[in-house]
Scaffold this active site. Structure first.
Site, PDB file in Angstrom:
ATOM      1  N   ASP A 103       2.342  -1.878   2.484  1.00  0.00           N
ATOM      2  CA  ASP A 103       2.057  -2.706   1.312  1.00  0.00           C
ATOM      3  C   ASP A 103       2.461  -4.147   1.652  1.00  0.00           C
ATOM      4  OD1 ASP A 103       1.938  -3.808  -1.243  1.00  0.00           O
ATOM      5  OD2 ASP A 103       3.027  -2.222  -2.221  1.00  0.00           O
ATOM      6  N   LYS A 131      -2.623  -2.082   2.339  1.00  0.00           N
ATOM      7  CA  LYS A 131      -3.107  -3.009   1.298  1.00  0.00           C
ATOM      8  C   LYS A 131      -3.145  -4.393   1.928  1.00  0.00           C
ATOM      9  CE  LYS A 131      -1.111  -0.557  -2.687  1.00  0.00           C
ATOM     10  NZ  LYS A 131       0.058  -0.546  -3.592  1.00  0.00           N
ATOM     11  N   ASP A 159       4.457   8.704  -4.230  1.00  0.00           N
ATOM     12  CA  ASP A 159       4.983   9.016  -5.555  1.00  0.00           C
ATOM     13  C   ASP A 159       4.995   7.820  -6.491  1.00  0.00           C
ATOM     14  OD1 ASP A 159       7.141   7.662  -4.096  1.00  0.00           O
ATOM     15  OD2 ASP A 159       8.347   8.137  -5.862  1.00  0.00           O
ATOM     16  N   ARG A 165       3.839  13.435  -5.625  1.00  0.00           N
ATOM     17  CA  ARG A 165       3.744  13.644  -4.174  1.00  0.00           C
ATOM     18  C   ARG A 165       2.972  14.908  -3.820  1.00  0.00           C
ATOM     19  NH1 ARG A 165       7.331  10.063  -1.795  1.00  0.00           N
ATOM     20  NH2 ARG A 165       9.329   9.760  -2.819  1.00  0.00           N
TER      21      ARG A 165
END
Ligand code: IMP
Ligand code: MG
Length: 175
Positions: A103, A131, A159, A165
């Site tokens: 991320d 991302k 999660d 998950r």
């Protein structure tokens, strides 16, 4: 589907994930055909991806686990903490770091630097998801299954405050 207080919708189906992961594993098998690979899976999120990728690896391979934490709720906190470390030496080994999602890149940067200190022969990175709009790191993601929009996702190991998950597919936050 509702998890905690938020609504999620299906994003990538399990079968599609499996196909893509098999293709990524084939790339690794080719690149490491004359080597042994030491995978380092970043817990908790990467456990499902790691298991499915690992099942498709045909070169001699080892699996190790590292535990880190950087996320609070649906926002990356930036601060990476709490490493439960490696027990085996990585010296002169060919290492591939396995991540569920990159991320901001803070986690990967942290883990990569820690592993680099262990004097491995090589380090590469494999991630199920990236991302790109959130990524501010300079570490190359050598093996990537999917580039995705900058929206929160869960399932398949990922999660939302501990839940989700177990889902076989990947879901995205409904906007
Ligand atoms: P980063 O340090 O900001 O790159 O965040 C990486 C870690 O945060 C990953 O290892 C994931 O465990 C978690 N993470 C990042 N984005 C998401 C998401 O959309 N859903 C669930 N977990 C995420
Ligand atoms: Mg993770």
């Amino acid at each position: 589907m509702k998890i905690h207080d938020k609504e999620f919708e299906i994003f990538i189906a399990h079968e599609e994930l499996q196909e893509k992961i098999a293709i990524t594993a084939a790339e690794i098998n080719m690149d490491y055909h004359d080597k042994e690979v030491h995978f380092i899976s970043i817990l908790n999120g990467a456990f499902m991806f790691s298991a499915d990728l690992f099942k498709n690896i045909t070169v001699p391979c080892y699996m190790h686990f590292l535990k880190v934490r950087s996320y609070e709720g649906t926002q990356s906190s930036g601060a990476v903490s709490n490493i439960i470390g490696l027990t085996d030496s990585m010296e002169h080994k060919h290492v591939i770091i396995l991540e569920d999602i990159v991320d901001t890149g803070a986690t990967m940067q942290h883990v990569y630097r820690e592993i680099a200190k262990l004097n491995p022969a090589s380090i590469k990175v494999a991630s199920l998801l990236l991302k790109p709009d959130a990524y501010g790191g300079d570490i190359k993601i050598n093996y990537l299954c999917y580039s995705i929009p900058n929206k929160f996702v869960l399932g398949y190991g990922l999660d939302y405050d501990g839940l989700g998950r177990n889902l076989k597919d990947i879901y995205q936050l409904k906007s």
